[in-house]
Design an enzyme around this catalytic site. Sequence first.
Site, short mmCIF file in Angstrom:
data_model
loop_
_atom_site.label_atom_id
_atom_site.label_comp_id
_atom_site.label_asym_id
_atom_site.label_seq_id
_atom_site.Cartn_x
_atom_site.Cartn_y
_atom_site.Cartn_z
N SER A 130 0.84 -1.19 0.00
CA SER A 130 0.00 0.00 0.00
C SER A 130 0.88 1.25 0.00
O SER A 130 1.62 1.48 -0.95
CB SER A 130 -0.97 -0.04 1.18
N HIS A 165 -4.05 -1.81 -4.49
CA HIS A 165 -5.48 -2.15 -4.27
C HIS A 165 -6.30 -1.95 -5.54
O HIS A 165 -7.44 -1.50 -5.49
CB HIS A 165 -6.06 -1.32 -3.13
#
Length: 249
Positions: A130, A165
């Site tokens: 992330s 993501h």
Amino acid sequence: MPAVPPSRLALLGGGFSTDEDGLLDEWMLGHARTDRPKVGFLPTASGDAPAYIERFLAAFRARPDCEPSVLPLFRRELGGDELRTYLLAQDVVYVGGGNTANLLAVWRTHGVDRLLREAYDRGTLLCGISAGANCWAEGSHTDSFGPLTFLPDGLGLLPGSVCPHYDSEPGRRPSYRAAVARGALPAGWALDDGAGALFTEGRLTETVARAPGAFVYRVEPDGVTGGAQERALPCRLLPGGLDARGSRP
């Protein structure tokens, strides 16, 4: 004098904080410069969240193939020389998720950005999930400011931009593609959750997945319509990963 290992970066679409199987972490550790690497965890993007740190330590202390430790910066304990010594001694620097913009600001305040560049040039494997994937590029797609947007900032060790993501958060795909199409972000790499990408000397050298259907994508302006095009890259299924039915072989 021993040869300096190549500079390597690993972008992780998972790991100890999201997956119980540890496959992406195991794959990443297999690219470290030693058989039992020292792994330094930087939880800066989460504000050094205690629960996140404990989860990392629990996962990596259970592994016989590494030596984990943590570098907190919000309650910094190391002086300048000690900080440099610590980071350069790590075989792997693993950066956790959280707020990408805050992470970059804190690193620059403490000089960690410069030290990570030095470690990278000396063969330390840099990796993360992330925000910990975003930070290495020239720019990234982020929710650091609330709504999804582009951040034309990063360490620039990886040319282009990164979007994590890609398959799991609503709005990620169209928002990132739009940013690349209009030049707000340079062409780059998008990762589904469950995928991983290894870059050696800034070039993509391996893509993997812990389950079928997880991909790494190259996203670029299409040069014709003013939009963006994406190309899914073949990903090697990691041993022990899920099969097409969602079960383990």
